[in-house]
Design a protein around this motif. Structure first.
Motif, PDB file in Angstrom:
ATOM      1  N   ASP A 127       0.929  -1.268   0.023  1.00 33.39           N
ATOM      2  CA  ASP A 127      -0.071  -0.002   0.048  1.00 33.39           C
ATOM      3  C   ASP A 127       0.878   1.227  -0.070  1.00 33.39           C
ATOM      4  OD1 ASP A 127      -2.254  -1.432  -0.112  1.00 33.39           O
ATOM      5  OD2 ASP A 127      -2.828  -1.202   2.111  1.00 33.39           O
ATOM      6  N   GLN A 128       2.081   1.289   0.928  1.00 35.14           N
ATOM      7  CA  GLN A 128       2.786   2.450   0.784  1.00 35.14           C
ATOM      8  C   GLN A 128       3.488   2.518  -0.498  1.00 35.14           C
ATOM      9  OE1 GLN A 128       4.690   1.067   4.367  1.00 35.14           O
ATOM     10  NE2 GLN A 128       4.276   2.973   5.378  1.00 35.14           N
ATOM     11  N   VAL A 129       4.123   1.503  -0.959  1.00 30.74           N
ATOM     12  CA  VAL A 129       4.709   1.600  -2.409  1.00 30.74           C
ATOM     13  C   VAL A 129       3.627   2.064  -3.467  1.00 30.74           C
ATOM     14  CG1 VAL A 129       5.640   0.418  -4.376  1.00 30.74           C
ATOM     15  CG2 VAL A 129       6.351  -0.271  -1.955  1.00 30.74           C
ATOM     16  N   TYR A 130       2.541   1.865  -3.350  1.00 31.03           N
ATOM     17  CA  TYR A 130       1.365   2.198  -4.386  1.00 31.03           C
ATOM     18  C   TYR A 130       1.058   3.657  -4.104  1.00 31.03           C
ATOM     19  CZ  TYR A 130      -2.377   2.430  -7.633  1.00 31.03           C
ATOM     20  OH  TYR A 130      -3.297   2.873  -8.423  1.00 31.03           O
ATOM     21  N   ALA A 131       1.019   4.117  -2.936  1.00 30.40           N
ATOM     22  CA  ALA A 131       0.897   5.540  -2.425  1.00 30.40           C
ATOM     23  C   ALA A 131       1.920   6.417  -3.107  1.00 30.40           C
ATOM     24  CB  ALA A 131       0.848   5.726  -1.071  1.00 30.40           C
ATOM     25  N   SER A 132       3.293   6.025  -3.034  1.00 33.50           N
ATOM     26  CA  SER A 132       4.446   6.634  -3.526  1.00 33.50           C
ATOM     27  C   SER A 132       4.407   6.758  -5.005  1.00 33.50           C
ATOM     28  CB  SER A 132       5.789   5.878  -3.223  1.00 33.50           C
ATOM     29  OG  SER A 132       5.774   5.840  -1.711  1.00 33.50           O
ATOM     30  N   ILE A 133       4.163   5.742  -5.524  1.00 26.74           N
ATOM     31  CA  ILE A 133       3.738   5.784  -7.038  1.00 26.74           C
ATOM     32  C   ILE A 133       2.862   6.835  -7.488  1.00 26.74           C
ATOM     33  CG2 ILE A 133       3.498   4.518  -9.084  1.00 26.74           C
ATOM     34  CD1 ILE A 133       4.473   2.017  -7.913  1.00 26.74           C
ATOM     35  N   ARG A 134       1.651   6.827  -6.879  1.00 24.77           N
ATOM     36  CA  ARG A 134       0.707   7.639  -7.198  1.00 24.77           C
ATOM     37  C   ARG A 134       1.021   9.232  -6.821  1.00 24.77           C
ATOM     38  NH1 ARG A 134      -4.079   5.994  -9.487  1.00 24.77           N
ATOM     39  NH2 ARG A 134      -3.959   7.963 -10.289  1.00 24.77           N
ATOM     40  N   ALA A 135       1.695   9.341  -5.880  1.00 26.38           N
ATOM     41  CA  ALA A 135       2.277  10.846  -5.632  1.00 26.38           C
ATOM     42  C   ALA A 135       3.262  11.153  -6.565  1.00 26.38           C
ATOM     43  CB  ALA A 135       2.616  10.741  -4.198  1.00 26.38           C
ATOM     44  N   THR A 136       4.083  10.352  -6.913  1.00 24.61           N
ATOM     45  CA  THR A 136       5.091  10.544  -8.157  1.00 24.61           C
ATOM     46  C   THR A 136       4.375  10.814  -9.456  1.00 24.61           C
ATOM     47  OG1 THR A 136       6.514   9.161  -7.104  1.00 24.61           O
ATOM     48  CG2 THR A 136       6.948   9.521  -9.331  1.00 24.61           C
ATOM     49  N   LEU A 137       3.453  10.204  -9.586  1.00 29.21           N
ATOM     50  CA  LEU A 137       2.652  10.241 -10.966  1.00 29.21           C
ATOM     51  C   LEU A 137       1.902  11.766 -11.090  1.00 29.21           C
ATOM     52  CD1 LEU A 137       1.477   6.806 -11.966  1.00 29.21           C
ATOM     53  CD2 LEU A 137       3.414   7.829 -13.051  1.00 29.21           C
ATOM     54  N   ALA A 138       1.280  11.960 -10.008  1.00 27.40           N
ATOM     55  CA  ALA A 138       0.689  13.374  -9.517  1.00 27.40           C
ATOM     56  C   ALA A 138       1.543  14.418  -9.822  1.00 27.40           C
ATOM     57  CB  ALA A 138      -0.075  13.360  -8.409  1.00 27.40           C
ATOM     58  N   THR A 139       2.916  14.336  -9.260  1.00 26.80           N
ATOM     59  CA  THR A 139       3.737  15.379  -9.808  1.00 26.80           C
ATOM     60  C   THR A 139       4.155  15.492 -10.741  1.00 26.80           C
ATOM     61  OG1 THR A 139       4.513  14.607  -7.277  1.00 26.80           O
ATOM     62  CG2 THR A 139       6.020  16.220  -8.668  1.00 26.80           C
ATOM     63  N   VAL A 140       4.305  14.240 -11.615  1.00 26.24           N
ATOM     64  CA  VAL A 140       4.759  14.580 -13.017  1.00 26.24           C
ATOM     65  C   VAL A 140       3.763  15.129 -14.082  1.00 26.24           C
ATOM     66  CG1 VAL A 140       5.345  12.979 -14.906  1.00 26.24           C
ATOM     67  CG2 VAL A 140       6.239  12.312 -12.686  1.00 26.24           C
ATOM     68  N   ARG A 141       2.578  14.953 -13.661  1.00 28.86           N
ATOM     69  CA  ARG A 141       1.348  15.319 -14.085  1.00 28.86           C
ATOM     70  C   ARG A 141       1.082  16.996 -14.158  1.00 28.86           C
ATOM     71  NH1 ARG A 141      -0.280  12.820 -18.474  1.00 28.86           N
ATOM     72  NH2 ARG A 141      -2.108  11.214 -18.225  1.00 28.86           N
ATOM     73  N   MET A 142       1.575  17.412 -13.001  1.00 33.33           N
ATOM     74  CA  MET A 142       1.529  18.774 -12.318  1.00 33.33           C
ATOM     75  C   MET A 142       2.704  19.609 -13.241  1.00 33.33           C
ATOM     76  SD  MET A 142       0.620  18.875  -8.347  1.00 33.33           S
ATOM     77  CE  MET A 142       2.090  19.806  -7.905  1.00 33.33           C
ATOM     78  N   GLU A 143       3.743  18.955 -13.305  1.00 31.45           N
ATOM     79  CA  GLU A 143       5.065  19.485 -14.093  1.00 31.45           C
ATOM     80  C   GLU A 143       4.716  19.533 -15.573  1.00 31.45           C
ATOM     81  OE1 GLU A 143       8.171  18.045 -10.860  1.00 31.45           O
ATOM     82  OE2 GLU A 143       8.290  17.047 -12.794  1.00 31.45           O
TER      83      GLU A 143
END
Ligand code: AP5
Length: 223
Positions: free
Chosen positions: A204-220
């Motif tokens: 679950d934590q790994v998944y949360a980190s991946i989703r947070a990373t993808l959200a940042t990539v999208r924002m950038e």
């Protein structure tokens, strides 16, 4: 929304398949896991499977030209128009360059490479207890046990041990990872695409980190 063209990179047993299943469901993108594609081909006994079987059984990599053709065909399908998730590809520099060429040829770019990082000791713990069903659903006797022992929670099929999860084959797969695939960490870093995730955390934590990373990539991307 622009396309999302993702690569999941990491050693054997790092959780690419576990996370790929969740990403596929949430992002509703086609998920191309080369290991699953090859195992299905071996089960069917088709030409791809007959070519791949010996390499897989001894923990070696299937030749680049064979696997490149498989992936080029998949990502050019119309189902991948909005993007794709690759798991287990690329595994060599030749495969990475072939992917770059293909995405460029069809006027796309890779969005991100998610590198799930775990130690060799953790790889051995993970693969030693992995159980999978014929449909590719993944469990672990200790870390992610099914509700009924030996039965897949998702499809009710029997769970078994993958042919290449024998100790001597795991060692060989790790060796090939370090020599052929690990250099891609530097390759994608140089291309500004690499996002390192601590794979030793819970799923679950790994998944949360991946989703947070993808959200940042999208924002950038949108900035
Ligand atoms: P492939 O099937 O791709 O194997 P792999 O890369 O070695 O990866 P795995 O499937 O073993 O592990 P995973 O990272 O998906 O981890 P999982 O989620 O299952 O390839 C098999 C073979 O096909 C290769 O050896 C090669 O011969 C051939 N091949 C494939 N692609 C190729 C290519 N591009 N070129 C050439 N040849 C190719 O998790 C592992 C276990 O850990 C599970 O039991 C899971 O429940 C558990 N787990 C997962 N996450 C966690 C967590 N966070 N904490 C605790 N347990 C966890």
């Amino acid at each position: 929304m622009s396309q999302l063209n993702l690569v999941l990179l990491g050693p054997p047993g790092s959780g690419k398949g576990t996370q790929g299943e969740r990403l596929q469901e949430d992002l509703e993108l086609p998920y191309y896991a080369t290991g699953d594609i090859l195992r299905a081909a071996v089960r069917e006994g088709n030409e791809l499977g007959r070519t791949a079987k010996d390499y897989m059984d001894r923990g070696d990599l299937v030749p680049d030209e064979v696997i490149v053709a498989v992936i080029v065909e998949r990502i050019s399908r119309s189902e991948a128009d909005d993007g794709f998730i690759l798991d287990g590809y690329p595994r060599t520099r030749v495969q990475a360059e072939a992917l770059d060429e293909e995405v460029e040829r069809v006027g796309r770019t890779l969005t991100a490479t998610i590198f799930i990082d775990i130690s060799d000791e953790e790889v051995l713990r993970r693969l030693g207890g992995r159980r999978t069903c014929p449909n590719g659903h993944i469990f672990h006797v200790e870390f992610d046990a099914p509700e009924r022992e030996g039965v897949c929670d998702l499809c009710g099929e029997p769970l078994g041990i993958r042919d290449d999860d024998k100790p001597e084959v795991i060692r060989k797969r790790l060796e090939r990872y370090h020599t052929d695939t690990e250099p891609l960490v530097g390759y994608y870093d140089e291309h500004g695409l690499l996002h390192r995730i601590d794979g030793a955390e819970s799923p679950d934590q790994v998944y949360a980190s991946i989703r947070a990373t993808l959200a940042t990539v999208r924002m950038e991307e949108e900035a």
